[in-house]
Write a protein that holds these residues in place. Structure first.
Motif, PDB file in Angstrom:
ATOM      1  N   SER A 107      19.226  -6.892  -8.552  1.00 13.77           N
ATOM      2  CA  SER A 107      20.425  -6.556  -9.140  1.00 13.77           C
ATOM      3  C   SER A 107      21.239  -6.469  -8.939  1.00 13.77           C
ATOM      4  CB  SER A 107      19.564  -5.737 -10.372  1.00 13.77           C
ATOM      5  OG  SER A 107      19.896  -4.066  -9.408  1.00 13.77           O
ATOM      6  N   ILE A 108      22.579  -6.057  -9.173  1.00  9.12           N
ATOM      7  CA  ILE A 108      24.014  -4.757  -8.465  1.00  9.12           C
ATOM      8  C   ILE A 108      23.431  -4.539  -7.613  1.00  9.12           C
ATOM      9  CG2 ILE A 108      25.241  -5.970 -10.713  1.00  9.12           C
ATOM     10  CD1 ILE A 108      25.767  -2.697 -11.477  1.00  9.12           C
ATOM     11  N   TRP A 109      22.161  -3.637  -7.784  1.00  7.87           N
ATOM     12  CA  TRP A 109      21.996  -1.925  -7.043  1.00  7.87           C
ATOM     13  C   TRP A 109      21.641  -2.389  -5.183  1.00  7.87           C
ATOM     14  CZ3 TRP A 109      23.984   1.201  -9.583  1.00  7.87           C
ATOM     15  CH2 TRP A 109      24.446   1.347 -11.235  1.00  7.87           C
ATOM     16  N   ARG A 110      21.846  -3.840  -5.499  1.00 10.77           N
ATOM     17  CA  ARG A 110      21.206  -3.985  -4.452  1.00 10.77           C
ATOM     18  C   ARG A 110      22.758  -3.741  -3.396  1.00 10.77           C
ATOM     19  NH1 ARG A 110      18.806  -8.494  -3.505  1.00 10.77           N
ATOM     20  NH2 ARG A 110      19.619  -9.509  -1.767  1.00 10.77           N
ATOM     21  N   GLN A 145      21.273  -4.903   5.578  1.00 10.76           N
ATOM     22  CA  GLN A 145      20.920  -4.266   4.947  1.00 10.76           C
ATOM     23  C   GLN A 145      20.930  -4.255   3.325  1.00 10.76           C
ATOM     24  OE1 GLN A 145      22.581  -0.280   5.396  1.00 10.76           O
ATOM     25  NE2 GLN A 145      21.685   0.967   3.123  1.00 10.76           N
ATOM     26  N   MET A 146      21.928  -5.389   2.959  1.00  9.39           N
ATOM     27  CA  MET A 146      22.210  -5.163   1.283  1.00  9.39           C
ATOM     28  C   MET A 146      21.718  -7.536   1.468  1.00  9.39           C
ATOM     29  SD  MET A 146      25.680  -4.232  -0.064  1.00  9.39           S
ATOM     30  CE  MET A 146      26.514  -5.368   1.824  1.00  9.39           C
ATOM     31  N   THR A 147      21.460  -7.728   2.121  1.00  4.51           N
ATOM     32  CA  THR A 147      20.720  -9.171   2.083  1.00  4.51           C
ATOM     33  C   THR A 147      19.202  -9.645   2.097  1.00  4.51           C
ATOM     34  OG1 THR A 147      21.046 -10.137   3.683  1.00  4.51           O
ATOM     35  CG2 THR A 147      22.930 -10.640   2.343  1.00  4.51           C
ATOM     36  N   THR A 148      18.564  -8.684   1.957  1.00  7.13           N
ATOM     37  CA  THR A 148      17.044  -8.778   2.629  1.00  7.13           C
ATOM     38  C   THR A 148      16.510  -7.611   1.587  1.00  7.13           C
ATOM     39  OG1 THR A 148      17.183  -6.203   4.499  1.00  7.13           O
ATOM     40  CG2 THR A 148      17.451  -8.932   5.300  1.00  7.13           C
ATOM     41  N   SER A 149      17.516  -6.568   0.776  1.00  6.91           N
ATOM     42  CA  SER A 149      17.224  -6.077  -0.195  1.00  6.91           C
ATOM     43  C   SER A 149      15.985  -6.762  -1.211  1.00  6.91           C
ATOM     44  CB  SER A 149      17.938  -5.921  -1.090  1.00  6.91           C
ATOM     45  OG  SER A 149      17.799  -4.700  -2.607  1.00  6.91           O
ATOM     46  N   ARG A 150      15.278  -5.806  -2.193  1.00  5.43           N
ATOM     47  CA  ARG A 150      14.383  -6.760  -2.535  1.00  5.43           C
ATOM     48  C   ARG A 150      14.544  -6.493  -4.010  1.00  5.43           C
ATOM     49  NH1 ARG A 150       8.031  -8.239  -1.373  1.00  5.43           N
ATOM     50  NH2 ARG A 150       8.511  -9.104  -3.193  1.00  5.43           N
ATOM     51  N   ASP A 151      15.458  -6.169  -4.316  1.00  2.12           N
ATOM     52  CA  ASP A 151      15.883  -5.410  -5.704  1.00  2.12           C
ATOM     53  C   ASP A 151      17.376  -6.581  -6.264  1.00  2.12           C
ATOM     54  OD1 ASP A 151      17.662  -4.672  -7.834  1.00  2.12           O
ATOM     55  OD2 ASP A 151      17.766  -2.485  -7.082  1.00  2.12           O
ATOM     56  N   GLU A 158      27.912 -11.100  -5.006  1.00  2.00           N
ATOM     57  CA  GLU A 158      26.845 -12.358  -6.043  1.00  2.00           C
ATOM     58  C   GLU A 158      27.092 -13.344  -5.088  1.00  2.00           C
ATOM     59  OE1 GLU A 158      25.319 -11.974  -9.498  1.00  2.00           O
ATOM     60  OE2 GLU A 158      24.996  -9.496  -8.760  1.00  2.00           O
ATOM     61  N   ILE A 159      28.525 -13.910  -5.199  1.00  2.00           N
ATOM     62  CA  ILE A 159      28.941 -15.479  -5.106  1.00  2.00           C
ATOM     63  C   ILE A 159      29.303 -14.957  -3.137  1.00  2.00           C
ATOM     64  CG2 ILE A 159      31.638 -16.161  -4.575  1.00  2.00           C
ATOM     65  CD1 ILE A 159      31.787 -15.200  -7.419  1.00  2.00           C
ATOM     66  N   TRP A 160      29.428 -14.113  -2.684  1.00  2.00           N
ATOM     67  CA  TRP A 160      29.146 -14.549  -1.123  1.00  2.00           C
ATOM     68  C   TRP A 160      27.674 -14.424  -0.663  1.00  2.00           C
ATOM     69  CZ3 TRP A 160      27.595  -9.359   1.384  1.00  2.00           C
ATOM     70  CH2 TRP A 160      26.426  -9.734   2.783  1.00  2.00           C
ATOM     71  N   GLU A 161      26.926 -13.719  -1.276  1.00  2.32           N
ATOM     72  CA  GLU A 161      25.763 -13.833  -1.250  1.00  2.32           C
ATOM     73  C   GLU A 161      24.450 -15.385  -1.728  1.00  2.32           C
ATOM     74  OE1 GLU A 161      21.434 -10.735  -0.002  1.00  2.32           O
ATOM     75  OE2 GLU A 161      23.133 -10.249  -1.678  1.00  2.32           O
ATOM     76  N   GLN A 162      24.982 -15.655  -2.394  1.00  3.97           N
ATOM     77  CA  GLN A 162      24.581 -16.766  -3.012  1.00  3.97           C
ATOM     78  C   GLN A 162      25.421 -18.554  -2.775  1.00  3.97           C
ATOM     79  OE1 GLN A 162      24.591 -15.883  -7.691  1.00  3.97           O
ATOM     80  NE2 GLN A 162      22.720 -14.992  -7.681  1.00  3.97           N
TER      81      GLN A 162
END
Lengths: 384, 384
Positions: free
Chosen positions: A26-29, A18-24, A192-196
Motif C-alpha cells: 500500500s502507500i504506507w510502504r 527499506q521501501m522495496t522490500t516492504s511487505r506492506d 509506485e511507477i518507480w518501483e513497478q
C-alpha cells in the motif's frame, strides 16, 4: 505551501531497500519519504490504498502504435479513485495533530475518498457539496458516514463556505490547493511507477513518459513532486517526461501551455468528464510546470475522444470513468501528433473507476438488441 | 457435475510452501490445486482477481459482540464482485479447449465478470440478459465489449436460450449450476481465508465460522469445495463452519434448512438484494449441504436488516452492494440469536461493491440537508 523533506538526513538511510522490500503493499510502504508516520489501522481500507495494478495490453499497444505502454489503474483503490492517496495522508496528518473534524469541499471523488478514509479510522468528516452534485456521488459520501452539507450554490461557494467553517470551528481542511498534504499523498503514484515500472525495466532505452488527466492540477503536481523526491534522494537518474491531458471543454492549463505563458486564465468548463471539469485550476501553476520542467507537454482531447477511450479501455477489461480515460485519449492523441514516438515507453494513469459514472459509460457503447426468447429471433440478429 | 482433483498425486508435492511463497497475489497462486493451467495474460485484469483485502474493525466487533471478526471484501475484485473468481477460471478453461465463444446468462455480476475477464485476454463473450436488467449493469457488459443480447422475457428464459445457443453453436457455456469450473474458481476464496486468516492465526481456540450470502448457491458451495480440497490435502485440520445467509424474500434454501429437508421448493423472490434474488437456486443442494455438513446453519435476514448492514459497513469505510452486506446482516442476526458466541472467530464475505447499486445505498442513509451558502445557515443546521 509545500511540505519540505529533509533530503540530506533521509539520504543517510538505505531507503531503497527499506521501501522495496516492504511487505506492506500500500502507500504506507513509502512512510520513510512521507511527511506523516504510519497511522496504524493496518487492517482497514486506510491501509489498502495504493499499489494499484499496472496492466499491459497488446491491443492498446497496437491502437497507440507504442512498443511499451503501461496502464496504471487507480480506479482499483478502496473508494475507486486516485483521491484515496491524498485523503489517506490527510487523515493520517489529522490524527497526528488530533483534529476533531476534517472538512473538504467536493462534488465527487475527493469527498468520497475523505469520507471513506475517515470512516476507516473513526475520524469525523464533513463534506460540503453543491446541491446539484450527482445523487450517486452523494450516496457514497453518506454511506461512509460523513456529515454531508449540500450548498444551494456552485462548487466555488461550497469551497468558500468550507474554508470559512474550518477557520471558525478549527476544523482541519483537506481542500485541494489548500492543504499541502494532498500532494504528499498523490506523490505516492510516482513512487509506485518507480518501483513497478522503472526498477524492473532498468534497460529502457528512452526516458519514460507519464500521462495524467488534469483538472485542478493537484494530481499531476503531486506526481511531479514524487519524481522530484526520488531524484533528490538519488533513487532515479532522471525525472520522467510528464504530459497533462485536459478536455477541450476544461483546458485552462493547456491554454496557458499553448500560449507559452504561466498566466492561467479561467474558462467556463463544460466537459462531460466531471472530475476534471474546472474553471480555475487551484493548483494550476505547479501543474503547468510539471510538464514544462520535465520535457512533457499539455494535450487537449475532445469529449468524443474521451468517450472513445472509455470503450477502448473497456475492450481490454479496464473500466474507467471519463476523467480516468482522458489520459488514454491523450496518449492516442500524442502518438498521432508525433509528440511521442513508438519507441517511447509510456505509462498512462487511470484516475477513477467507470462504476462512478455509468451514464458516461452508456455514451461509449452502442445499445444492445432486444429479442424475443427464441432461437429464431437469436439467429436473425446474429445473422446466421 | 464436479471437477475431481487427484489428491493422492497432489499430496506428493510440497503444496503449502509452493503456494504460500508465491509472489503472485491473485487466485493464480493456487494453480497447483486448480483444474486449469495459469492462462498467462499476467499483466491484465485476469491476473488481478482475488487476494482481496481482509479487514478488521473495532466498531464492527462491538456491534456484533464478537472478539474476532474479519471482513473479506471481494468487491475489490477487477469488475467489483466475487464472480471474477469463477469467470477467470472459466475463461482459462475456454482458452485450453480453444473455445471460440464463451456464453452466459446473467442479470449482473456474473455477466460483468465474464465480459471483463474475457476482454482481458481477447476471448469473445456473449451475454444473455433479461431486457428488464438495470441499465447500469448492461452498460458495464457493453463497455467490456461483450455481445449483449437482451431477452424480452425473464432470467429463466434468458438462461434457457443461452443453453440452447451454446448447444447449437458450440459455444462454451459459463452458466452457474451448469459449468463446474465456476465452483472451481469460487473455491479460491477458501484458499485465501486459509492463507490470510487461518495460517497467521494458528492459535484460534475455536473453529472458524464463515458467513456467505446465498442466492443460487454456487458461491457457498464453491467455498465449501475449497475447504474440502484443503482438508483432503492435509493443509487444514478441520473444515470451518459455513453459514448461508438468505434474504427473507428469497429464502428457498433457508426454508429447506429450517424444514430439515433436502427438498428445495422454489419461491417467488422479492428481495432488493438483486444478486441473490433467486426463485429456484441452481446449486441449491450443495449449498444446503455446505451448512449441514460443516456444523453451520442457514440464517434469514430482512431487507431492512440488509439496508442497515450497508450503513454499518459504510461507517467503517467498506461499501457493499445489498447482496454483499447480507452476510454481515447474518453475522449480526446469528450473534443476537446465539448461533455464534462472542468467542467464535468469524469471517464475513462481502461479495460485491456498493458502486454496483447506488439506489440501494441511498435507502441505507438519511438524505443530506440543503443550505444557502452562508455561515448563518450552516450554524443553524449544525446547532451551534
Amino acid at each position: 505551501m509545500d511540505v519540505l523533506l529533509d533530503y540530506a538526513e533521509l539520504k543517510k538511510n538505505p531507503l531503497q531497500q527499506q521501501m522495496t522490500t516492504s511487505r506492506d503493499f500500500s502507500i504506507w510502504r513509502y512512510v520513510p519519504i512521507l511527511p506523516v508516520e504510519d497511522p496504524g489501522f493496518a487492517k482497514t481500507p486506510l491501509h489498502s490504498v495504493g499499489w494499484t495494478p499496472v496492466y499491459e495490453s497488446v491491443p492498446l499497444n497496437e491502437e497507440t502504435g507504442l512498443n511499451q505502454l503501461w496502464i496504471k489503474d487507480d480506479g482499483r483503490n478502496p473508494t475507486a479513485s486516485f483521491k484515496d492517496r491524498a485523503s489517506s495522508v490527510v487523515v493520517a496528518r489529522a490524527g497526528e495533530i488530533h483534529a476533531d473534524v476534517v472538512v473538504t469541499a467536493s462534488t465527487g471523488n475527493a469527498g468520497a475518498a475523505l469520507a471513506g478514509m475517515a470512516a476507516a479510522c473513526g475520524q469525523k468528516a464533513v463534506i460540503f457539496a453543491p446541491k446539484t452534485a450527482p445523487q450517486a456521488k452523494i450516496a457514497q459520501l453518506l454511506v461512509f458516514g460523513a456529515q454531508v452539507i449540500l450548498v444551494d450554490g456552485n462548487y466555488d461557494q461550497a469551497f468558500d463556505l468550507s474554508v470559512k467553517a474550518s477557520q471558525e470551528f478549527g476544523w482541519y481542511c483537506r481542500n485541494t490547493g489548500y492543504n499541502p498534504f494532498t500532494a504528499e499523498g498523490k506523490k505516492t503514484a510516482a513512487f509506485e511507477i518507480w518501483e513497478q515500472i522503472l526498477l524492473p525495466n532498468s534497460n529502457l532505452k528512452r526516458e519514460l513518459s507519464v500521462f495524467v488527466s488534469v483538472g485542478d492540477g493537484n494530481i499531476i503536481s503531486g506526481i511531479h513532486k514524487g519524481f522530484k523526491d526520488l531524484k533528490e534522494l538519488g533513487l532515479i537518474d532522471y525525472i520522467p517526461r510528464i504530459f497533462g491531458i485536459q478536455s477541450e471543454g476544461s483546458s485552462a492549463i493547456a491554454n496557458a501551455y499553448d500560449a507559452g505563458t504561466e498566466e492561467i486564465e479561467p474558462v467556463h468548463a463544460t466537459t462531460l468528464a466531471d472530475s476534471i471539469s474546472v474553471d480555475l485550476p487551484r493548483d494550476g501553476l505547479r501543474a503547468l510546470r510539471a510538464a514544462t520542467q520535465t520535457g512533457g507537454a499539455y494535450v487537449k482531447v475532445s469529449d468524443d475522444q474521451i468517450i472513445q477511450a472509455i470503450a477502448a479501455l473497456g475492450k481490454v477489461g479496464i473500466f474507467a470513468e471519463p476523467a480516468g480515460a482522458t489520459a488514454y485519449a491523450g496518449v492516442l492523441q500524442a502518438s498521432v501528433s508525433g509528440l511521442i514516438k513508438p519507441e517511447d515507453p509510456v505509462v498512462c494513469m487511470i484516475t477513477g473507476s467507470g462504476l462512478k459514472d455509468i451514464n458516461a459509460a452508456m455514451k461509449a457503447v452502442p445499445s444492445a438488441p432486444v429479442i424475443e426468447p427464441s432461437m429464431r429471433a437469436l439467429k436473425n440478429i446474429l445473422d446466421i
